[in-house]
Design an enzyme around this catalytic site. Structure first.
Site, PDB file in Angstrom:
ATOM      1  N   GLU A  91       0.837  -1.373  -0.097  1.00  0.00           N
ATOM      2  CA  GLU A  91      -0.159   0.046   0.082  1.00  0.00           C
ATOM      3  C   GLU A  91       0.774   1.134   0.207  1.00  0.00           C
ATOM      4  O   GLU A  91       1.998   1.318   0.265  1.00  0.00           O
ATOM      5  CB  GLU A  91      -0.974   0.186   1.408  1.00  0.00           C
ATOM      6  CG  GLU A  91      -0.204   0.031   2.443  1.00  0.00           C
ATOM      7  CD  GLU A  91      -1.228  -0.138   3.629  1.00  0.00           C
ATOM      8  OE1 GLU A  91      -1.556  -1.332   4.068  1.00  0.00           O
ATOM      9  OE2 GLU A  91      -1.209   0.616   4.505  1.00  0.00           O
ATOM     10  N   CYS A 104       4.009   8.465  -0.504  1.00  0.00           N
ATOM     11  CA  CYS A 104       4.752   7.625   0.354  1.00  0.00           C
ATOM     12  C   CYS A 104       4.625   6.232  -0.001  1.00  0.00           C
ATOM     13  O   CYS A 104       3.544   5.301  -0.456  1.00  0.00           O
ATOM     14  CB  CYS A 104       3.838   7.473   1.644  1.00  0.00           C
ATOM     15  SG  CYS A 104       4.304   6.439   3.042  1.00  0.00           S
ATOM     16  N   CYS A 111       7.395  -6.552   7.485  1.00  0.00           N
ATOM     17  CA  CYS A 111       8.520  -5.679   8.197  1.00  0.00           C
ATOM     18  C   CYS A 111       8.927  -6.885   9.198  1.00  0.00           C
ATOM     19  O   CYS A 111       8.445  -7.285  10.110  1.00  0.00           O
ATOM     20  CB  CYS A 111       8.272  -4.428   8.725  1.00  0.00           C
ATOM     21  SG  CYS A 111       9.382  -3.368   9.310  1.00  0.00           S
ATOM     22  N   CYS A 115       7.648  -2.995  15.676  1.00  0.00           N
ATOM     23  CA  CYS A 115       7.386  -2.040  16.541  1.00  0.00           C
ATOM     24  C   CYS A 115       6.224  -1.952  17.090  1.00  0.00           C
ATOM     25  O   CYS A 115       5.025  -2.371  16.605  1.00  0.00           O
ATOM     26  CB  CYS A 115       7.323  -0.645  15.934  1.00  0.00           C
ATOM     27  SG  CYS A 115       9.188  -0.342  15.176  1.00  0.00           S
ATOM     28  N   CYS A 118       2.799  -0.428  15.157  1.00  0.00           N
ATOM     29  CA  CYS A 118       2.878  -0.447  13.866  1.00  0.00           C
ATOM     30  C   CYS A 118       2.046  -1.849  13.259  1.00  0.00           C
ATOM     31  O   CYS A 118       2.322  -3.031  13.914  1.00  0.00           O
ATOM     32  CB  CYS A 118       4.206  -0.489  13.279  1.00  0.00           C
ATOM     33  SG  CYS A 118       4.340  -0.246  11.567  1.00  0.00           S
ATOM     34  N   GLY A 162       7.470  -1.491   5.592  1.00  0.00           N
ATOM     35  CA  GLY A 162       9.009  -2.122   5.719  1.00  0.00           C
ATOM     36  C   GLY A 162       9.947  -0.922   6.161  1.00  0.00           C
ATOM     37  O   GLY A 162       9.606   0.075   6.529  1.00  0.00           O
ATOM     38  N   GLU A 163      11.128  -1.684   6.477  1.00  0.00           N
ATOM     39  CA  GLU A 163      12.298  -0.782   6.816  1.00  0.00           C
ATOM     40  C   GLU A 163      13.239  -0.798   5.686  1.00  0.00           C
ATOM     41  O   GLU A 163      13.794  -1.605   5.108  1.00  0.00           O
ATOM     42  CB  GLU A 163      12.855  -1.561   7.823  1.00  0.00           C
ATOM     43  CG  GLU A 163      14.434  -0.896   8.378  1.00  0.00           C
ATOM     44  CD  GLU A 163      14.429   0.661   8.645  1.00  0.00           C
ATOM     45  OE1 GLU A 163      13.509   1.176   9.407  1.00  0.00           O
ATOM     46  OE2 GLU A 163      15.417   1.145   7.908  1.00  0.00           O
ATOM     47  N   SER A 194      12.683   7.222   5.631  1.00  0.00           N
ATOM     48  CA  SER A 194      12.182   7.039   7.309  1.00  0.00           C
ATOM     49  C   SER A 194      12.908   5.738   7.710  1.00  0.00           C
ATOM     50  O   SER A 194      12.643   4.861   7.041  1.00  0.00           O
ATOM     51  CB  SER A 194      10.961   7.132   7.518  1.00  0.00           C
ATOM     52  OG  SER A 194      10.631   6.852   8.789  1.00  0.00           O
ATOM     53  N   SER A 217      12.764   7.445  13.119  1.00  0.00           N
ATOM     54  CA  SER A 217      11.772   7.082  13.978  1.00  0.00           C
ATOM     55  C   SER A 217      12.310   7.057  15.366  1.00  0.00           C
ATOM     56  O   SER A 217      12.772   5.985  15.709  1.00  0.00           O
ATOM     57  CB  SER A 217      11.018   5.795  13.495  1.00  0.00           C
ATOM     58  OG  SER A 217      10.377   6.151  12.079  1.00  0.00           O
ATOM     59  N   HIS A 219      10.544   8.308  18.660  1.00  0.00           N
ATOM     60  CA  HIS A 219       9.478   7.728  19.559  1.00  0.00           C
ATOM     61  C   HIS A 219       9.658   7.598  21.089  1.00  0.00           C
ATOM     62  O   HIS A 219       8.687   7.333  21.672  1.00  0.00           O
ATOM     63  CB  HIS A 219       8.812   6.560  18.943  1.00  0.00           C
ATOM     64  CG  HIS A 219       8.454   6.386  17.396  1.00  0.00           C
ATOM     65  ND1 HIS A 219       8.126   7.443  16.668  1.00  0.00           N
ATOM     66  CD2 HIS A 219       8.749   5.497  16.389  1.00  0.00           C
ATOM     67  CE1 HIS A 219       7.789   7.394  15.638  1.00  0.00           C
ATOM     68  NE2 HIS A 219       8.202   5.971  15.321  1.00  0.00           N
ATOM     69  N   ASN A 293      -1.654   6.555  15.273  1.00  0.00           N
ATOM     70  CA  ASN A 293      -3.001   5.999  14.738  1.00  0.00           C
ATOM     71  C   ASN A 293      -3.286   4.913  15.311  1.00  0.00           C
ATOM     72  O   ASN A 293      -2.397   3.990  15.718  1.00  0.00           O
ATOM     73  CB  ASN A 293      -2.718   5.703  13.352  1.00  0.00           C
ATOM     74  CG  ASN A 293      -3.118   6.803  12.301  1.00  0.00           C
ATOM     75  OD1 ASN A 293      -4.373   7.417  12.264  1.00  0.00           O
ATOM     76  ND2 ASN A 293      -2.109   7.310  11.517  1.00  0.00           N
ATOM     77  N   CYS A 336       0.701   3.241   8.050  1.00  0.00           N
ATOM     78  CA  CYS A 336       1.490   1.936   7.807  1.00  0.00           C
ATOM     79  C   CYS A 336       0.959   0.612   7.936  1.00  0.00           C
ATOM     80  O   CYS A 336       0.612   0.261   9.135  1.00  0.00           O
ATOM     81  CB  CYS A 336       2.721   1.900   8.672  1.00  0.00           C
ATOM     82  SG  CYS A 336       4.222   2.417   8.206  1.00  0.00           S
TER      83      CYS A 336
HETATM   84  N1  SAH Z   1      10.493   1.472   9.187  1.00  0.00           N
HETATM   85  C1  SAH Z   1      10.744   2.791   8.595  1.00  0.00           C
HETATM   86  C2  SAH Z   1       9.627   3.353   7.613  1.00  0.00           C
HETATM   87  C3  SAH Z   1       8.228   3.019   7.940  1.00  0.00           C
HETATM   88  S1  SAH Z   1       7.036   3.598   8.999  1.00  0.00           S
HETATM   89  C4  SAH Z   1      10.750   3.623  10.082  1.00  0.00           C
HETATM   90  O1  SAH Z   1      10.657   2.970  11.056  1.00  0.00           O
HETATM   91  O2  SAH Z   1      11.090   4.825   9.914  1.00  0.00           O
HETATM   92  C5  SAH Z   1       6.806   5.198   8.956  1.00  0.00           C
HETATM   93  C6  SAH Z   1       6.468   5.945   9.966  1.00  0.00           C
HETATM   94  O3  SAH Z   1       5.148   5.662  10.489  1.00  0.00           O
HETATM   95  C7  SAH Z   1       7.574   5.605  11.294  1.00  0.00           C
HETATM   96  O4  SAH Z   1       7.973   6.766  11.909  1.00  0.00           O
HETATM   97  C8  SAH Z   1       6.645   4.739  12.078  1.00  0.00           C
HETATM   98  O5  SAH Z   1       7.365   4.869  13.309  1.00  0.00           O
HETATM   99  C9  SAH Z   1       5.293   5.325  11.893  1.00  0.00           C
HETATM  100  N2  SAH Z   1       4.174   4.543  12.467  1.00  0.00           N
HETATM  101  C10 SAH Z   1       4.063   3.315  12.150  1.00  0.00           C
HETATM  102  N3  SAH Z   1       2.814   3.034  12.730  1.00  0.00           N
HETATM  103  C11 SAH Z   1       2.217   4.240  13.194  1.00  0.00           C
HETATM  104  C12 SAH Z   1       0.868   4.345  13.624  1.00  0.00           C
HETATM  105  N4  SAH Z   1       0.226   3.459  14.129  1.00  0.00           N
HETATM  106  N5  SAH Z   1       0.825   5.701  14.174  1.00  0.00           N
HETATM  107  C13 SAH Z   1       1.545   6.447  13.845  1.00  0.00           C
HETATM  108  N6  SAH Z   1       2.873   6.518  13.224  1.00  0.00           N
HETATM  109  C14 SAH Z   1       3.109   5.291  12.921  1.00  0.00           C
END
Ligand code: SAH
Length: 349
Positions: A91, A104, A111, A115, A118, A162-163, A194, A217, A219, A293, A336
């Site tokens: 997606e 995006c 992945c 996390c 996610c 994905g990363e 990212s 990222s 957090h 989210n 994501c």
């Molecule tokens: N793996 C990479 C890129 C993909 S995620 C990374 O970790 O950066 C893209 C961004 O969305 C990241 O900052 C991730 O932490 C964030 N993300 C993932 N799930 C989310 C959610 N449920 N709410 C808000 N941000 C989220």
């Protein structure tokens, strides 16, 4: 799916292939132009049927097809589902801003990072996307949204499923292909990557001469908390990350962006804001605060507006450059991996 994908190739590689198939070298450029339009062999009108026959024996022209389009009712955001040649679904999101349209893109199916908030990591890593499959998302959306005077996609963020740095070679090739002046010609300055913070790869990217805007990222403001929400934090500390992004800044001159998704009652307190300000002191960076989210399977909820703005004002008072990112497409499973899972589970039922 045993056929090779032509969008995995750069112009030089296509030229070699074209010559091997007994055609003249200039045919490669014609072919390359068609590939960036996202069309299949049948529409490549200036290429001889004979050559197309030879090509299509072992190659596919299109690796990614749009499989669903979901328009937000709140804003202009569009979520896309794509189908890959092996049936996997990924997606992406197109966000329209005054300065252009940002797509995006995903870099992996699933992945490995898992996390805590996610949706992408819920089933682990299914497979890496090839360079042509990452590019194919841009090609498909660009073709659908371009007009005579305006390009459909002007900016790219590698922020989908994905990363990216866990798929290093394919992502680097994608970065080269996306900015190729014979192809989509997207300015290198308009591409962001990212990452959850794979420090060795951040340094390698700078050494290899790539310069996407580096978005981390983060957090969490300390390692204990970060380890609770991001397993990768057990491998790299926040200080490791700061060392790597300093290196990246020295080599590329590009300011670093930190993403900080705000989780209710977890990382949104005053003391977190103070620790965070302390950590990033003196770095050429900007912090994006993002309301989390909600992902049903994860059960964590986003911070209240009040907490987010309190957090922001503490950072500001401490001299940190910070914005609260508008949450876009909240009604269309903007985060994501959310939409993909929903569609796959609906299909299975
Ligand atoms: N793996 C990479 C890129 C993909 S995620 C990374 O970790 O950066 C893209 C961004 O969305 C990241 O900052 C991730 O932490 C964030 N993300 C993932 N799930 C989310 C959610 N449920 N709410 C808000 N941000 C989220």
């Amino acid at each position: 799916m045993n056929k090779m994908l032509l969008t995995d190739m750069n112009l030089q590689e296509l030229e070699t292939l074209v010559c091997e198939l007994g055609e003249q070298k200039f045919r490669a450029k014609q072919l390359y132009k068609w590939l960036f339009k996202g069309v299949d062999f049948a529409q490549m009108s200036n290429i001889s049927p004979n050559f197309i026959d030879k090509l299509s024996e072992n190659y596919d022209a299109v690796g990614v097809r749009i499989y669903g389009e979901y328009k937000s009712k709140i804003d202009d955001t569009v979520k896309y589902l794509y189908k890959l040649r092996d049936g996997n679904v990924i997606e992406g999101v197109l966000m329209r801003y005054k300065y252009g349209n940002t797509l995006c893109v995903s870099t992996q199916v699933g992945c490995r990072m898992n996390c805590a908030f996610c949706a992408s990591g819920l089933d682990g890593l299914i497979r890496n996307l090839t360079a042509g499959e990452i590019l194919g998302q841009v090609i498909a959306v660009n073709a659908l949204n371009s007009t005579e005077s305006q390009r459909g996609v002007t900016n790219i963020v590698l922020m989908g499923s994905g990363e990216p740095l866990d798929n290093y070679g394919n992502v680097c090739k994608f970065l080269s292909l996306a900015s190729d002046e014979n192809g989509l010609n997207i300015s290198r300055r308009n591409v962001s990557l990212s990452t959850c913070g794979l420090c060795d790869k951040i340094r390698q990217l700078a050494d290899d001469g790539y310069t996407p805007t580096m978005t981390i990222s983060l957090h969490a403001p300390n390692d204990v908390m970060r380890q609770e929400i991001m397993p990768i934090a057990k491998k790299y500390s926040i200080d490791d990350i700061i060392g790597a992004v300093k290196y990246y800044f020295q080599k590329t001159g590009r300011r670093i962006i930190f993403e900080y998704s705000m989780i209710n009652g977890k990382n949104d307190g005053e003391s977190c804001a103070i620790q965070l300000a302390e950590k990033v002191k003196g770095l050429a960076c900007h912090i994006n605060l993002i309301p989390l989210n909600y992902v049903k399977e994860r059960g964590l909820s986003g911070s209240s507006k009040k907490n987010i703005y309190r957090f922001m004002s503490i950072l500001e008072k401490n001299g940190v450059s910070v914005t609260v990112r508008r949450s876009m497409g909240g009604d269309i499973d903007g985060a994501c991996g959310q939409l993909r899972r929903k569609v796959i589970s609906d299909e299975n039922n």
